[in-house]
Design a protein around this motif. Structure first.
Motif, PDB file in Angstrom:
ATOM      1  N   ALA A 160       0.781  -1.201   0.002  1.00 16.31           N
ATOM      2  CA  ALA A 160      -0.054  -0.065  -0.075  1.00 16.31           C
ATOM      3  C   ALA A 160       0.782   1.321   0.011  1.00 16.31           C
ATOM      4  CB  ALA A 160      -0.902   0.099   1.126  1.00 16.31           C
ATOM      5  N   LEU A 161       2.047   1.131   0.599  1.00 16.88           N
ATOM      6  CA  LEU A 161       2.918   2.463   0.938  1.00 16.88           C
ATOM      7  C   LEU A 161       4.205   2.169   0.269  1.00 16.88           C
ATOM      8  CD1 LEU A 161       2.229   2.433   4.632  1.00 16.88           C
ATOM      9  CD2 LEU A 161       1.410   4.205   3.042  1.00 16.88           C
ATOM     10  N   GLY A 162       4.605   1.256  -0.315  1.00 14.39           N
ATOM     11  CA  GLY A 162       5.711   1.190  -1.061  1.00 14.39           C
ATOM     12  C   GLY A 162       6.991   0.977  -0.162  1.00 14.39           C
ATOM     13  N   GLU A 163       8.196   0.960  -0.462  1.00 15.25           N
ATOM     14  CA  GLU A 163       9.540   0.951   0.340  1.00 15.25           C
ATOM     15  C   GLU A 163       9.371   2.301   1.024  1.00 15.25           C
ATOM     16  OE1 GLU A 163      12.505   0.334   2.275  1.00 15.25           O
ATOM     17  OE2 GLU A 163      12.202  -1.144   1.120  1.00 15.25           O
ATOM     18  N   LEU A 164       9.688   2.155   2.498  1.00 15.22           N
ATOM     19  CA  LEU A 164       9.853   3.463   3.260  1.00 15.22           C
ATOM     20  C   LEU A 164      11.086   3.550   3.913  1.00 15.22           C
ATOM     21  CD1 LEU A 164       6.597   3.600   5.119  1.00 15.22           C
ATOM     22  CD2 LEU A 164       7.267   4.806   3.043  1.00 15.22           C
ATOM     23  N   GLY A 165      12.087   2.742   3.312  1.00 11.36           N
ATOM     24  CA  GLY A 165      13.453   3.025   3.704  1.00 11.36           C
ATOM     25  C   GLY A 165      13.527   2.948   5.586  1.00 11.36           C
ATOM     26  N   ALA A 166      14.095   4.000   5.965  1.00 11.41           N
ATOM     27  CA  ALA A 166      14.438   4.117   7.509  1.00 11.41           C
ATOM     28  C   ALA A 166      13.121   4.159   8.346  1.00 11.41           C
ATOM     29  CB  ALA A 166      15.434   5.073   7.875  1.00 11.41           C
ATOM     30  N   ALA A 167      12.009   4.284   7.625  1.00 13.13           N
ATOM     31  CA  ALA A 167      10.737   4.585   8.357  1.00 13.13           C
ATOM     32  C   ALA A 167      10.052   3.206   8.280  1.00 13.13           C
ATOM     33  CB  ALA A 167       9.834   5.475   7.841  1.00 13.13           C
ATOM     34  N   SER A 168      10.449   2.347   7.764  1.00  8.81           N
ATOM     35  CA  SER A 168       9.796   0.758   7.571  1.00  8.81           C
ATOM     36  C   SER A 168       9.450   0.174   8.616  1.00  8.81           C
ATOM     37  CB  SER A 168      10.728  -0.054   6.580  1.00  8.81           C
ATOM     38  OG  SER A 168      10.771   0.481   5.049  1.00  8.81           O
ATOM     39  N   LEU A 169      10.432  -0.134   9.726  1.00  4.80           N
ATOM     40  CA  LEU A 169      10.286  -0.803  10.891  1.00  4.80           C
ATOM     41  C   LEU A 169       9.313  -0.166  11.744  1.00  4.80           C
ATOM     42  CD1 LEU A 169      10.724  -3.255  12.809  1.00  4.80           C
ATOM     43  CD2 LEU A 169      12.972  -2.096  13.672  1.00  4.80           C
ATOM     44  N   PRO A 170       9.419   1.236  12.211  1.00  2.15           N
ATOM     45  CA  PRO A 170       8.407   1.966  13.141  1.00  2.15           C
ATOM     46  C   PRO A 170       6.944   1.810  12.502  1.00  2.15           C
ATOM     47  CG  PRO A 170      10.558   3.248  12.823  1.00  2.15           C
ATOM     48  CD  PRO A 170      10.604   2.082  11.714  1.00  2.15           C
ATOM     49  N   MET A 171       6.931   1.909  11.201  1.00  3.93           N
ATOM     50  CA  MET A 171       5.621   2.064  10.418  1.00  3.93           C
ATOM     51  C   MET A 171       5.045   0.675  10.590  1.00  3.93           C
ATOM     52  SD  MET A 171       4.114   0.486   7.615  1.00  3.93           S
ATOM     53  CE  MET A 171       5.530   0.183   6.611  1.00  3.93           C
ATOM     54  N   ALA A 172       5.873  -0.499  10.648  1.00  5.08           N
ATOM     55  CA  ALA A 172       5.233  -1.668  10.781  1.00  5.08           C
ATOM     56  C   ALA A 172       4.923  -2.125  12.105  1.00  5.08           C
ATOM     57  CB  ALA A 172       6.324  -2.904  10.333  1.00  5.08           C
ATOM     58  N   LEU A 173       5.944  -1.561  13.009  1.00  7.95           N
ATOM     59  CA  LEU A 173       5.142  -1.798  14.476  1.00  7.95           C
ATOM     60  C   LEU A 173       4.049  -0.776  14.818  1.00  7.95           C
ATOM     61  CD1 LEU A 173       8.734  -1.451  16.040  1.00  7.95           C
ATOM     62  CD2 LEU A 173       7.530  -3.460  15.948  1.00  7.95           C
ATOM     63  N   VAL A 174       3.792   0.003  14.353  1.00  6.24           N
ATOM     64  CA  VAL A 174       2.725   0.980  14.605  1.00  6.24           C
ATOM     65  C   VAL A 174       1.484   0.257  14.018  1.00  6.24           C
ATOM     66  CG1 VAL A 174       1.218   3.041  13.793  1.00  6.24           C
ATOM     67  CG2 VAL A 174       3.838   3.269  14.641  1.00  6.24           C
ATOM     68  N   LEU A 175       1.758  -0.416  12.827  1.00  3.41           N
ATOM     69  CA  LEU A 175       0.631  -1.043  11.995  1.00  3.41           C
ATOM     70  C   LEU A 175       0.185  -2.272  13.125  1.00  3.41           C
ATOM     71  CD1 LEU A 175      -1.307  -1.632   9.756  1.00  3.41           C
ATOM     72  CD2 LEU A 175       0.455  -2.738   8.754  1.00  3.41           C
ATOM     73  N   ALA A 176       1.323  -3.039  13.710  1.00  2.00           N
ATOM     74  CA  ALA A 176       0.802  -4.110  14.522  1.00  2.00           C
ATOM     75  C   ALA A 176       0.174  -3.750  15.597  1.00  2.00           C
ATOM     76  CB  ALA A 176       2.320  -4.895  14.740  1.00  2.00           C
ATOM     77  N   CYS A 177       0.371  -2.677  16.265  1.00  2.00           N
ATOM     78  CA  CYS A 177      -0.048  -2.266  17.612  1.00  2.00           C
ATOM     79  C   CYS A 177      -1.620  -1.843  17.210  1.00  2.00           C
ATOM     80  CB  CYS A 177       0.618  -1.021  18.314  1.00  2.00           C
ATOM     81  SG  CYS A 177       2.179  -1.476  18.807  1.00  2.00           S
ATOM     82  N   GLU A 178      -1.904  -1.299  16.147  1.00  2.00           N
ATOM     83  CA  GLU A 178      -3.136  -0.939  15.640  1.00  2.00           C
ATOM     84  C   GLU A 178      -3.864  -1.946  15.457  1.00  2.00           C
ATOM     85  OE1 GLU A 178      -5.995   2.117  15.342  1.00  2.00           O
ATOM     86  OE2 GLU A 178      -4.048   2.175  16.026  1.00  2.00           O
ATOM     87  N   ARG A 179      -3.424  -3.109  14.608  1.00  2.00           N
ATOM     88  CA  ARG A 179      -4.438  -4.098  14.398  1.00  2.00           C
ATOM     89  C   ARG A 179      -4.372  -5.162  15.347  1.00  2.00           C
ATOM     90  NH1 ARG A 179      -6.874  -7.618  14.318  1.00  2.00           N
ATOM     91  NH2 ARG A 179      -7.397  -9.327  12.865  1.00  2.00           N
ATOM     92  N   MET A 180      -3.671  -5.303  16.499  1.00  2.00           N
ATOM     93  CA  MET A 180      -3.752  -6.091  17.738  1.00  2.00           C
ATOM     94  C   MET A 180      -5.020  -5.523  18.396  1.00  2.00           C
ATOM     95  SD  MET A 180       0.224  -6.693  18.507  1.00  2.00           S
ATOM     96  CE  MET A 180       0.063  -7.417  20.030  1.00  2.00           C
ATOM     97  N   GLN A 181      -5.046  -4.419  18.404  1.00  2.00           N
ATOM     98  CA  GLN A 181      -6.086  -3.581  19.165  1.00  2.00           C
ATOM     99  C   GLN A 181      -7.288  -3.327  18.729  1.00  2.00           C
ATOM    100  OE1 GLN A 181      -4.203  -1.107  22.630  1.00  2.00           O
ATOM    101  NE2 GLN A 181      -2.692  -0.951  20.746  1.00  2.00           N
ATOM    102  N   TRP A 182      -7.547  -3.504  17.227  1.00  2.00           N
ATOM    103  CA  TRP A 182      -8.737  -3.374  16.608  1.00  2.00           C
ATOM    104  C   TRP A 182      -9.859  -4.101  17.222  1.00  2.00           C
ATOM    105  CZ3 TRP A 182     -10.611  -6.084  11.621  1.00  2.00           C
ATOM    106  CH2 TRP A 182     -11.667  -5.563  10.821  1.00  2.00           C
ATOM    107  N   ARG A 183     -10.832  -3.065  17.551  1.00  2.00           N
ATOM    108  CA  ARG A 183     -11.694  -3.662  18.409  1.00  2.00           C
ATOM    109  C   ARG A 183     -12.916  -4.617  17.931  1.00  2.00           C
ATOM    110  NH1 ARG A 183     -16.903  -1.142  17.825  1.00  2.00           N
ATOM    111  NH2 ARG A 183     -16.998   0.630  16.304  1.00  2.00           N
ATOM    112  N   HIS A 184     -12.861  -4.761  16.494  1.00  2.00           N
ATOM    113  CA  HIS A 184     -13.516  -5.796  15.744  1.00  2.00           C
ATOM    114  C   HIS A 184     -13.058  -7.276  16.100  1.00  2.00           C
ATOM    115  CE1 HIS A 184     -16.303  -2.650  14.334  1.00  2.00           C
ATOM    116  NE2 HIS A 184     -15.322  -1.868  13.894  1.00  2.00           N
ATOM    117  N   GLN A 185     -11.833  -7.271  16.089  1.00  2.00           N
ATOM    118  CA  GLN A 185     -11.130  -8.562  15.949  1.00  2.00           C
ATOM    119  C   GLN A 185      -9.805  -8.397  16.422  1.00  2.00           C
ATOM    120  OE1 GLN A 185     -10.658 -10.536  11.970  1.00  2.00           O
ATOM    121  NE2 GLN A 185     -10.245 -12.246  13.245  1.00  2.00           N
TER     122      GLN A 185
END
Length: 345
Positions: free
Chosen positions: A288-313
């Motif tokens: 969805a976002l392409g290669e983000l270089g140095a921002a890749s790992l923090p972005m993936a961690l943010v996505l993981a946190c948001e998905r883990m706490q998604w109230r629907h599942q």
């Protein structure tokens, strides 16, 4: 003592909200568009290729997001670790200029980390939090690969996604951050492992073994535990998919080995009755976002946190995998403490 992720945020082509990032990834709606104002040569192909890019809304968005974030940091934040591109990368000068334009009191709190040095230095910083040497730390990654040098470099190697090459990698830009703390939060940083792909850039089966070998280092027991959620930060191509398939077959095989299969047919081994494997969701934000270089790992961690706490599942645990520059790799396990007792039941 345990380490937690207490807060997080993004500034990406999908917008400034982690929920927008999650919705785009789950729905398969890409922020990558074809850049029609720039034509590049792709390797030996002399036809004009228009690259796929994921740009921020305006040219000042990255600088503005950085200023706003650092200005509202509480004084309790002991360190600000900023992941920047390596010095030999074309975009390094641009990112450093953004940091140099910050007010002096903000610059004094920043500790830059190179993208390839992250895998070695991040576990040390996590250990400092766990040992109580620091109370709170901001981990920030920012990058922009939308410069002509980076685009042409990918194109020269035939790796750039374009209107005529759907199998390549799109490039993007963005900023993502997390506040790590030894004070209790909802998401716990459980473990991390680092590695280096010694067969980086080679063809054949050898490179596909590297990820499985590294993930075995996360195991509390003899085998790495199968996570409920996997975030592959930079996976975009068929080669990335093949690597993950090989990893799953190595760590969590769904078939018997040839030796065990032969023994079962001879009657030397009873037919197994394995428990069904728990479900596993695999998300690839780079689609969805392409290669983000140095921002890749923090972005993936943010996505993981948001998905883990998604109230629907909600999800009980997650594995974030990042394949950085020059074969550097890092994998991180996270746990949703609100569902800790439900993991793998």
């Amino acid at each position: 003592m345990p380490v937690f992720i207490r807060d997080y945020g993004v500034c990406l082509a999908t917008g400034g909200q982690p929920r927008a990032l999650l919705c785009a990834v789950l729905a398969g709606i890409p922020a990558v568009t074809t850049e029609r104002q720039l034509a590049l040569r792709m390797g030996s192909d002399n036809r004009p290729h228009f690259p796929g890019t994921a740009a921020l809304p305006d040219t000042l968005a990255l600088a503005s997001a950085l200023e706003v974030l650092l200005a509202r940091l509480p004084n309790a934040t002991d360190r600000v670790l900023v992941i920047v591109p390596d010095q030999h990368r074309a975009r390094y000068a641009y990112i450093r200029s953004l940091l140099a334009d910050l007010p002096g009191e903000q610059q004094a709190r920043i500790q830059p980390l190179s993208e390839t040095g992250l895998a070695q230095q991040l576990p040390q910083r996590i250990a400092e939090l766990a040992d109580g040497e620091a109370g709170e730390m901001l981990l920030l990654g920012m990058d922009s690969l939308l410069d002509i040098t980076s685009l042409q470099d990918y194109a020269d190697h035939g790796q750039l996604r374009s209107d005529k090459n759907s199998e390549g990698r799109a490039l993007g830009e963005g900023l993502a951050w997390l506040v790590l703390s030894n004070r209790e939060g909802r998401v716990q940083w459980q473990d991390q492992v680092i590695g280096h792909e010694s067969c980086h850039g080679m063809t054949g089966p050898a490179p596909f073994r590297a990820l499985a070998t590294m993930l075995n280092g996360l195991a509390d027991e003899q085998k790495a535990r199968r996570p409920s959620l996997v975030i592959q930060s930079r996976a975009q191509t068929a080669s990335d998919a093949l690597e993950w398939h090989y990893t799953c077959q190595t760590l969590w095989p769904s078939r018997l080995s040839p030796r065990a299969n032969l023994a079962m047919r001879k009657g030397e081994l009873s037919a197994p009755q394995p428990d069904p494997l728990p479900p596993m969701q695999v998300l690839k934000p780079a689609l969805a976002l392409g290669e983000l270089g140095a921002a890749s790992l923090p972005m993936a961690l943010v996505l993981a946190c948001e998905r883990m706490q998604w109230r629907h599942q909600p999800v009980g645990d997650a594995l974030v995998v990042d394949a950085g520059e020059d074969g550097q790799r890092i994998a991180i396990q996270l746990a949703n403490l609100n569902l800790q007792g439900a993991i793998h039941e």
